[in-house]
Design a protein around this motif. Structure first.
Motif, mmCIF file in Angstrom:
data_model
loop_
_atom_site.group_PDB
_atom_site.id
_atom_site.type_symbol
_atom_site.label_atom_id
_atom_site.label_comp_id
_atom_site.label_asym_id
_atom_site.label_seq_id
_atom_site.Cartn_x
_atom_site.Cartn_y
_atom_site.Cartn_z
ATOM 1 N N ASP A 11 0.861 -1.180 0.000
ATOM 2 C CA ASP A 11 0.000 0.000 0.000
ATOM 3 C C ASP A 11 0.902 1.236 0.000
ATOM 4 O O ASP A 11 1.417 1.639 1.033
ATOM 5 N N ALA A 12 1.100 1.831 -1.168
ATOM 6 C CA ALA A 12 2.064 2.928 -1.310
ATOM 7 C C ALA A 12 1.679 4.158 -0.506
ATOM 8 O O ALA A 12 2.534 4.985 -0.171
ATOM 9 N N ASP A 13 0.401 4.284 -0.175
ATOM 10 C CA ASP A 13 -0.065 5.474 0.552
ATOM 11 C C ASP A 13 0.269 5.421 2.040
ATOM 12 O O ASP A 13 0.203 6.444 2.721
ATOM 13 N N ASN A 14 0.604 4.230 2.553
ATOM 14 C CA ASN A 14 0.721 4.088 4.004
ATOM 15 C C ASN A 14 2.042 3.498 4.485
ATOM 16 O O ASN A 14 2.128 3.054 5.632
ATOM 17 N N VAL A 15 3.053 3.464 3.626
ATOM 18 C CA VAL A 15 4.395 3.063 4.051
ATOM 19 C C VAL A 15 5.419 3.922 3.308
ATOM 20 O O VAL A 15 5.168 4.349 2.190
ATOM 21 N N PRO A 16 6.577 4.180 3.912
ATOM 22 C CA PRO A 16 7.616 4.955 3.235
ATOM 23 C C PRO A 16 8.332 4.121 2.181
ATOM 24 O O PRO A 16 8.372 2.890 2.270
ATOM 25 N N TYR A 17 8.894 4.771 1.188
ATOM 26 C CA TYR A 17 9.546 4.065 0.083
ATOM 27 C C TYR A 17 11.052 3.915 0.266
ATOM 28 O O TYR A 17 11.704 3.230 -0.516
ATOM 29 N N ALA A 18 11.614 4.503 1.294
ATOM 30 C CA ALA A 18 13.071 4.584 1.425
ATOM 31 C C ALA A 18 13.743 3.248 1.720
ATOM 32 O O ALA A 18 14.941 3.104 1.514
ATOM 33 N N HIS A 19 13.001 2.254 2.204
ATOM 34 C CA HIS A 19 13.644 1.017 2.667
ATOM 35 C C HIS A 19 13.045 -0.221 2.013
ATOM 36 O O HIS A 19 12.886 -1.262 2.644
#
Length: 248
Positions: A11-19
């Motif tokens: 769920d791209a809206d509710n987790v960061p993408y950095a890791h």
């Protein structure tokens, strides 16, 4: 033993993408992520950070337009895909990457169908979603692992303690959980095998992980707590050591 085939639904809206790489490395410990999909309205600027890392991690983006203001339509798309995959019988388990409690019922339904369900999210994730999973992993400990791996000169921090990277504190609730678990699975002499203890605690508390407290494994965490008896027994022709724990 054959690895489980896992569907990773993000769920791209509710987790960061950095890791993302750290997440996928963690998931690989539990099985083979044969399906990797990420859900968002890719026309929105709020998810632009994801676009640069999808190709290098072989994650398939699923477009879901936000038809109504304030509603997260990507949740529905993820849930529908999960049920389609469940009935297709192509996977043995699911990894739901989100900090949103809206996926609580989905995780429960998948487990009812004998699917192994991993959750990955931030520390702010509501407890109902955590409890609905077989295993829940906090992104914060994956961040700490990356920071540790990228430190080329650890001598700069000679006095740093492992516990400083924890996301939870050792408290009376943790100690109570361990004591009760030992009582429930111990033999007639009160000893519990360390490996069995760790698995049993996760069944009772899916987000339990020694890394939450700054320790890479359960054994050093138990030693740090200091209220248990510890015994190492050598068994087998190779003199393999097995660790047993007992309440004092």
């Amino acid at each position: 033993m054959k690895d489980k085939n896992l569907a990773v639904l993000i769920d791209a809206d509710n987790v960061p993408y950095a890791h993302v790489k750290e997440m996928l490395n963690e998931i690989a410990k539990y099985g083979n992520p044969t399906i990797k999909r990420i859900y968002a309205d890719w026309t929105m600027p709020t998810v632009s950070g994801w676009k640069n890392i999808l190709l290098e991690n072989a994650i398939t983006p699923i477009q879901q337009y936000s038809y109504t203001s304030g509603k997260n339509s990507s949740d529905s798309a993820l849930i529908i895909d999960a049920m389609d995959l469940l009935y297709s019988k192509k996977v043995d388990g699911f990894c739901i990457v989100s900090s949103d409690s809206d996926f609580t019922r989905l995780a429960t339904r998948l487990r009812e169908a004998a699917m192994f369900v991993i959750g990955i999210g931030e520390k702010k994730t509501p407890q109902p979603f955590i409890t609905a999973c077989d295993k829940f992993i906090y992104i914060e400990i994956l961040k700490k692992a990356q920071d540790s791996d990228s430190t080329e000169k650890p001598k700069k921090q000679p006095n740093a303690k492992t516990e400083t990277s924890s996301v939870s504190k050792i408290d009376k609730n943790l100690i109570k959980l361990m004591k009760e678990s030992i009582d429930e699975i111990s033999d007639e002499n009160g000893w519990a095998f360390l490996g069995t203890l760790g698995s049993y605690i996760i069944k009772k508390k899916p987000d339990f992980d020694p890394r939450n407290y700054g320790f890479p494994k359960l054994y050093p965490l138990i030693k740090k707590i200091g209220v248990f008896k510890i015994e190492e027994k050598e068994t087998g022709v190779n003199n393999i050591k097995h660790i047993y724990i007992k309440n004092k």
